[in-house]
Design a protein around this motif. Structure first.
Motif, PDB file in Angstrom:
ATOM      1  N   ILE A 112       6.395  43.084  -8.961  1.00  0.00           N
ATOM      2  CA  ILE A 112       6.088  44.311  -9.700  1.00  0.00           C
ATOM      3  C   ILE A 112       7.347  44.851 -10.374  1.00  0.00           C
ATOM      4  N   ASP A 113       8.462  44.826  -9.652  1.00  0.00           N
ATOM      5  CA  ASP A 113       9.726  45.291 -10.240  1.00  0.00           C
ATOM      6  C   ASP A 113      10.138  44.412 -11.414  1.00  0.00           C
ATOM      7  N   VAL A 114      10.000  43.091 -11.256  1.00  0.00           N
ATOM      8  CA  VAL A 114      10.361  42.167 -12.337  1.00  0.00           C
ATOM      9  C   VAL A 114       9.482  42.403 -13.556  1.00  0.00           C
ATOM     10  N   LEU A 115       8.178  42.540 -13.324  1.00  0.00           N
ATOM     11  CA  LEU A 115       7.245  42.760 -14.421  1.00  0.00           C
ATOM     12  C   LEU A 115       7.559  44.057 -15.150  1.00  0.00           C
ATOM     13  N   ARG A 116       7.828  45.118 -14.409  1.00  0.00           N
ATOM     14  CA  ARG A 116       8.155  46.399 -15.020  1.00  0.00           C
ATOM     15  C   ARG A 116       9.464  46.309 -15.799  1.00  0.00           C
ATOM     16  N   GLY A 117      10.433  45.599 -15.232  1.00  0.00           N
ATOM     17  CA  GLY A 117      11.724  45.470 -15.898  1.00  0.00           C
ATOM     18  C   GLY A 117      11.626  44.722 -17.210  1.00  0.00           C
ATOM     19  N   ILE A 118      10.869  43.632 -17.229  1.00  0.00           N
ATOM     20  CA  ILE A 118      10.703  42.866 -18.468  1.00  0.00           C
ATOM     21  C   ILE A 118       9.872  43.647 -19.473  1.00  0.00           C
ATOM     22  N   ALA A 119       8.872  44.387 -18.992  1.00  0.00           N
ATOM     23  CA  ALA A 119       8.049  45.199 -19.894  1.00  0.00           C
ATOM     24  C   ALA A 119       8.899  46.235 -20.624  1.00  0.00           C
ATOM     25  N   LEU A 120       9.971  46.687 -19.996  1.00  0.00           N
ATOM     26  CA  LEU A 120      10.820  47.696 -20.625  1.00  0.00           C
ATOM     27  C   LEU A 120      11.506  47.142 -21.868  1.00  0.00           C
ATOM     28  N   PHE A 121      11.736  45.829 -21.916  1.00  0.00           N
ATOM     29  CA  PHE A 121      12.274  45.233 -23.140  1.00  0.00           C
ATOM     30  C   PHE A 121      11.278  45.374 -24.276  1.00  0.00           C
ATOM     31  N   LEU A 149       6.234  32.542  -9.145  1.00  0.00           N
ATOM     32  CA  LEU A 149       5.863  31.740  -7.977  1.00  0.00           C
ATOM     33  C   LEU A 149       6.633  30.427  -7.911  1.00  0.00           C
ATOM     34  N   HIS A 150       7.262  30.055  -9.010  1.00  0.00           N
ATOM     35  CA  HIS A 150       8.055  28.822  -9.063  1.00  0.00           C
ATOM     36  C   HIS A 150       9.486  29.148  -8.627  1.00  0.00           C
ATOM     37  N   GLU A 151       9.956  28.509  -7.594  1.00  0.00           N
ATOM     38  CA  GLU A 151      11.276  28.826  -7.021  1.00  0.00           C
ATOM     39  C   GLU A 151      12.401  28.696  -8.041  1.00  0.00           C
ATOM     40  N   ASP A 152      12.357  27.673  -8.881  1.00  0.00           N
ATOM     41  CA  ASP A 152      13.437  27.472  -9.847  1.00  0.00           C
ATOM     42  C   ASP A 152      13.496  28.589 -10.891  1.00  0.00           C
ATOM     43  N   TRP A 153      12.344  29.138 -11.232  1.00  0.00           N
ATOM     44  CA  TRP A 153      12.293  30.215 -12.212  1.00  0.00           C
ATOM     45  C   TRP A 153      12.596  31.567 -11.602  1.00  0.00           C
ATOM     46  N   ARG A 154      12.236  31.732 -10.337  1.00  0.00           N
ATOM     47  CA  ARG A 154      12.336  33.063  -9.729  1.00  0.00           C
ATOM     48  C   ARG A 154      13.760  33.585  -9.757  1.00  0.00           C
ATOM     49  N   ARG A 155      14.749  32.747  -9.515  1.00  0.00           N
ATOM     50  CA  ARG A 155      16.132  33.228  -9.462  1.00  0.00           C
ATOM     51  C   ARG A 155      16.611  33.732 -10.822  1.00  0.00           C
ATOM     52  N   TYR A 156      15.992  33.222 -11.906  1.00  0.00           N
ATOM     53  CA  TYR A 156      16.345  33.730 -13.239  1.00  0.00           C
ATOM     54  C   TYR A 156      15.647  35.048 -13.539  1.00  0.00           C
ATOM     55  N   LEU A 157      14.542  35.306 -12.858  1.00  0.00           N
ATOM     56  CA  LEU A 157      13.776  36.516 -13.112  1.00  0.00           C
ATOM     57  C   LEU A 157      14.231  37.702 -12.270  1.00  0.00           C
ATOM     58  N   LEU A 158      14.832  37.423 -11.123  1.00  0.00           N
ATOM     59  CA  LEU A 158      15.185  38.501 -10.197  1.00  0.00           C
ATOM     60  C   LEU A 158      16.114  39.566 -10.778  1.00  0.00           C
ATOM     61  N   PRO A 159      17.066  39.226 -11.658  1.00  0.00           N
ATOM     62  CA  PRO A 159      17.915  40.304 -12.223  1.00  0.00           C
ATOM     63  C   PRO A 159      17.129  41.388 -12.948  1.00  0.00           C
ATOM     64  N   PHE A 160      15.939  41.060 -13.460  1.00  0.00           N
ATOM     65  CA  PHE A 160      15.139  42.057 -14.163  1.00  0.00           C
ATOM     66  C   PHE A 160      14.496  43.055 -13.205  1.00  0.00           C
ATOM     67  N   ALA A 161      14.461  42.725 -11.912  1.00  0.00           N
ATOM     68  CA  ALA A 161      13.878  43.645 -10.933  1.00  0.00           C
ATOM     69  C   ALA A 161      14.658  44.950 -10.875  1.00  0.00           C
ATOM     70  N   ALA A 162      15.963  44.887 -11.068  1.00  0.00           N
ATOM     71  CA  ALA A 162      16.778  46.105 -11.038  1.00  0.00           C
ATOM     72  C   ALA A 162      16.390  47.039 -12.172  1.00  0.00           C
ATOM     73  N   VAL A 163      16.096  46.492 -13.345  1.00  0.00           N
ATOM     74  CA  VAL A 163      15.643  47.317 -14.463  1.00  0.00           C
ATOM     75  C   VAL A 163      14.310  47.969 -14.111  1.00  0.00           C
ATOM     76  N   GLY A 164      13.438  47.206 -13.455  1.00  0.00           N
ATOM     77  CA  GLY A 164      12.150  47.750 -13.047  1.00  0.00           C
ATOM     78  C   GLY A 164      12.274  48.864 -12.034  1.00  0.00           C
ATOM     79  N   ARG A 165      13.222  48.754 -11.129  1.00  0.00           N
ATOM     80  CA  ARG A 165      13.435  49.805 -10.129  1.00  0.00           C
ATOM     81  C   ARG A 165      14.027  51.065 -10.746  1.00  0.00           C
ATOM     82  N   MET A 166      14.671  50.918 -11.885  1.00  0.00           N
ATOM     83  CA  MET A 166      15.275  52.060 -12.587  1.00  0.00           C
ATOM     84  C   MET A 166      14.576  52.312 -13.917  1.00  0.00           C
ATOM     85  N   ALA A 167      13.264  52.090 -13.968  1.00  0.00           N
ATOM     86  CA  ALA A 167      12.544  52.139 -15.240  1.00  0.00           C
ATOM     87  C   ALA A 167      12.629  53.510 -15.904  1.00  0.00           C
TER      88      ALA A 167
END
Length: 406
Positions: A5-14, A297-315
């Protein structure tokens, strides 16, 4: 926390920033027809790209997440035995206050007041059954089609009102606004903010329609889909494939019509494109959400997506920061570039600012528990500011709530 949810919100902010950018460097009155000011080939193509892939898609995701956040907070309040109506109305009131301040003093294109109003409507559905949520959501989604059919009938009847007759946009008024924001004093800019904010008040009626997206978010959380993403892989693949193909084709059609049909003209083609654009935006948004879920859900992709979670937490902080930074940058306060760059060049500050927010948000949350505005929002909601620094003890209420604009 549910990181997806945090990742999705963070990317949506872009997407929110990319869609809003043309209202930071040009008048809000030209938002739906930016081509009247910038009609070079690069600007037309850039705006067509934004209209096809971004415009309407990420605000749909944000609205969906707001409804999901409502359901999360309600379920967590029930789990800890707290009275939901004891704090949530204050939370909405604080959000409305942020929205009014934002709209009057910073940028008139605020969405926070709309979310506060919609959240108040959502309180009526907090104890409704799942099928009731879907019924109401489906009914509200038909509103644009009913309104469009009514307008079309009026247009081709002998009762056609005068405002339906085509008339060119007043370009002189647009350039007067550009002069104020690009070269005016602080007092003149604040006065114009007041005028534009008053003009934007009727758009708060969008809150009624946005309830449909909020209800879908509530339904998805209650159904347990986000909590068990792995079990829904086959469904997510089908949704992603069909929604992206169908939605993007329709969105591209709407974007092309918008680019070639003269602004202010009333035609069947333009009406059909406008009617299809809104549902196509929701369909594409569903494709984006399901596709991102598959990547997450793909482990290789998840590590690239996690930095966007911080943006989602501070939306909330990052959303307001976008307005502050862009108005300071484009207005007469500094560069006075307002009205002097178009959608093509506008993509550059969009990418640069959002990239800086990703870095800043991760840096901040390594040191603090909340974003600055999230911290203040919690304080206004519960009547007590929670611990901010990570070494401070965590208040029970603060630890139990989800972050961001939820």
């Amino acid at each position: 926390r549910i990181l997806f949810i945090d990742v999705l919100r963070g990317i949506a902010l872009f997407g929110i920033l990319a869609a809003n950018m043309r209202a930071f460097f040009a008048p809000l009155d030209a938002y739906g027809n930016i081509g009247i000011l910038f009609h070079g080939r690069a600007d037309v193509l850039a705006q067509a790209f934004i209209d096809t892939f971004i415009q309407g898609k990420f605000i749909s995701i944000f609205s969906f997440l707001f409804g999901m956040g409502f359901a999360i907070q309600m379920s967590r309040a029930e789990a800890r035995g707290a009275r939901f109506l004891g704090f949530y109305p204050r939370r909405l009131l604080a959000l409305a206050l942020f929205g009014v301040i934002h709209g009057l003093l910073i940028w008139a294109g605020d969405i926070l007041l709309t979310y506060a109003l919609t959240g108040a409507i959502l309180l009526l559905f907090r104890k409704r059954q799942q099928k009731t949520l879907l019924w109401w959501a489906g009914s509200l989604f038909t509103v644009p089609f009913v309104v469009g059919a009514t307008l079309l009938t009026l247009y081709y009847s002998r009762f056609r009102p005068a405002w339906m007759n085509s008339k060119p946009q007043n370009v002189k008024e647009l350039y007067d606004i550009i002069q104020i924001y690009g070269h005016g004093t602080v007092r003149q800019i604040m006065a114009q903010n007041w005028v534009e904010w008053l003009h934007s008040l009727p758009t708060q009626g969008f809150a009624i329609y946005a309830v449909a997206l909020f209800l879908l978010g509530m339904w998805v959380w209650r159904a347990g889909i986000v909590q068990r993403l792995d079990e829904y892989r086959p469904v997510l693949r089908r949704v992603c494939g069909w929604c992206l193909v169908v939605g993007l084709i329709v969105s591209l059609f709407a974007a092309v019509v918008k680019a070639v049909v003269p602004a202010g003209s009333f035609s069947i083609l333009a009406l059909v494109a406008n009617l299809l654009w809104l549902p196509s935006s929701h369909i594409v948004a569903a494709g984006y959400v399901s596709g991102l879920a598959l990547l997450f859900l793909h482990e290789d992709w998840r590590r690239y997506l996690l930095p966007f979670a911080a943006v989602g937490r501070m939306a909330l902080t990052d959303y307001l920061m976008q307005s502050v930074v862009c108005t300071l940058f484009f207005y007469s306060y500094t560069t006075a570039l307002y009205g002097r760059i178009g959608p093509a060049i506008g993509l550059i500050p969009t990418v640069v600012l959002y990239g800086a927010q990703v870095v800043f948000s991760n840096w901040w949350l390594q040191r603090y528990r909340f974003g600055p505005m999230e911290w203040l929002w919690r304080g206004l909601t519960y009547g007590k500011l929670p611990a901010m620094r990570k070494e401070e003890p965590v208040a029970e209420i603060a630890a139990s709530e989800a972050g961001g604009i939820v």
